[in-house]
Design a protein around this motif. Structure first.
Motif, mmCIF file in Angstrom:
data_model
loop_
_atom_site.group_PDB
_atom_site.id
_atom_site.type_symbol
_atom_site.label_atom_id
_atom_site.label_comp_id
_atom_site.label_asym_id
_atom_site.label_seq_id
_atom_site.Cartn_x
_atom_site.Cartn_y
_atom_site.Cartn_z
ATOM 1 N N TRP A 15 19.104 -24.760 23.497
ATOM 2 C CA TRP A 15 20.469 -25.126 23.825
ATOM 3 C C TRP A 15 20.899 -24.810 25.332
ATOM 4 C CZ3 TRP A 15 24.375 -21.157 24.292
ATOM 5 C CH2 TRP A 15 23.966 -19.714 24.200
ATOM 6 N N CYS A 16 21.730 -25.802 25.572
ATOM 7 C CA CYS A 16 22.530 -25.507 27.093
ATOM 8 C C CYS A 16 23.348 -24.279 27.315
ATOM 9 C CB CYS A 16 23.162 -26.701 27.880
ATOM 10 S SG CYS A 16 22.419 -28.406 27.648
ATOM 11 N N HIS A 17 23.140 -23.591 28.160
ATOM 12 C CA HIS A 17 23.955 -22.125 28.407
ATOM 13 C C HIS A 17 23.683 -21.557 29.630
ATOM 14 C CE1 HIS A 17 19.662 -20.610 27.550
ATOM 15 N NE2 HIS A 17 20.137 -19.596 28.158
ATOM 16 N N PHE A 18 24.564 -20.917 30.016
ATOM 17 C CA PHE A 18 24.739 -20.084 31.327
ATOM 18 C C PHE A 18 24.884 -18.504 30.974
ATOM 19 C CE2 PHE A 18 28.989 -21.072 30.502
ATOM 20 C CZ PHE A 18 29.640 -19.898 31.198
ATOM 21 N N THR A 19 24.316 -17.742 31.861
ATOM 22 C CA THR A 19 24.391 -16.361 31.491
ATOM 23 C C THR A 19 25.395 -15.485 32.398
ATOM 24 O OG1 THR A 19 22.651 -15.787 33.237
ATOM 25 C CG2 THR A 19 22.156 -16.162 30.725
ATOM 26 N N ALA A 20 26.149 -14.494 32.120
ATOM 27 C CA ALA A 20 26.942 -13.704 32.763
ATOM 28 C C ALA A 20 26.480 -12.230 32.671
ATOM 29 C CB ALA A 20 28.465 -13.953 32.339
#
Length: 105
Positions: A15-20
């Motif tokens: 899945w498309c995601h970004f991290t913090a």
């Protein structure tokens, strides 16, 4: 947001995601059995607009691999997911070196 207008081209389970990056307290680190003082949380989002809009041409899905003389990128385009290599001679090389996953290119 994804440049894909129709069905998501990513394989099942991806899945498309970004991290913090979130800092962990000493207690949180002990409870989770972590070794590092931070945790990378994954997020995803959807953007909706009324009316017409133009999607980006490509979105970077993974952290770029910066090598000497070229940058390897795993991107999502309107044509699907693919790997591209930006060399020093390409017009997007500087932007690719500074980009992070989740950015549009």
């Amino acid at each position: 947001p994804c440049p894909e207008i129709s069905e998501c081209p990513l394989p099942e389970g991806d899945w498309c995601h970004f991290t913090a990056r979130a800092a962990r307290s000493k207690l949180h680190k002990q409870l989770k059995g972590g070794e590092v003082p931070y945790e990378d949380e994954k997020f995803s989002y959807v953007a909706a607009v009324r009316g017409e809009c133009s999607p980006c041409s490509m979105r970077i899905l993974r952290h770029p691999k910066i090598n000497s003389g070229f940058v390897e990128l795993h991107v999502c385009t309107a044509d699907g997911v693919r790997d591209i290599k930006e060399t020093r001679s390409s017009k997007r090389f500087k932007a690719a070196r500074k980009a992070d996953h989740g950015d549009s290119l």
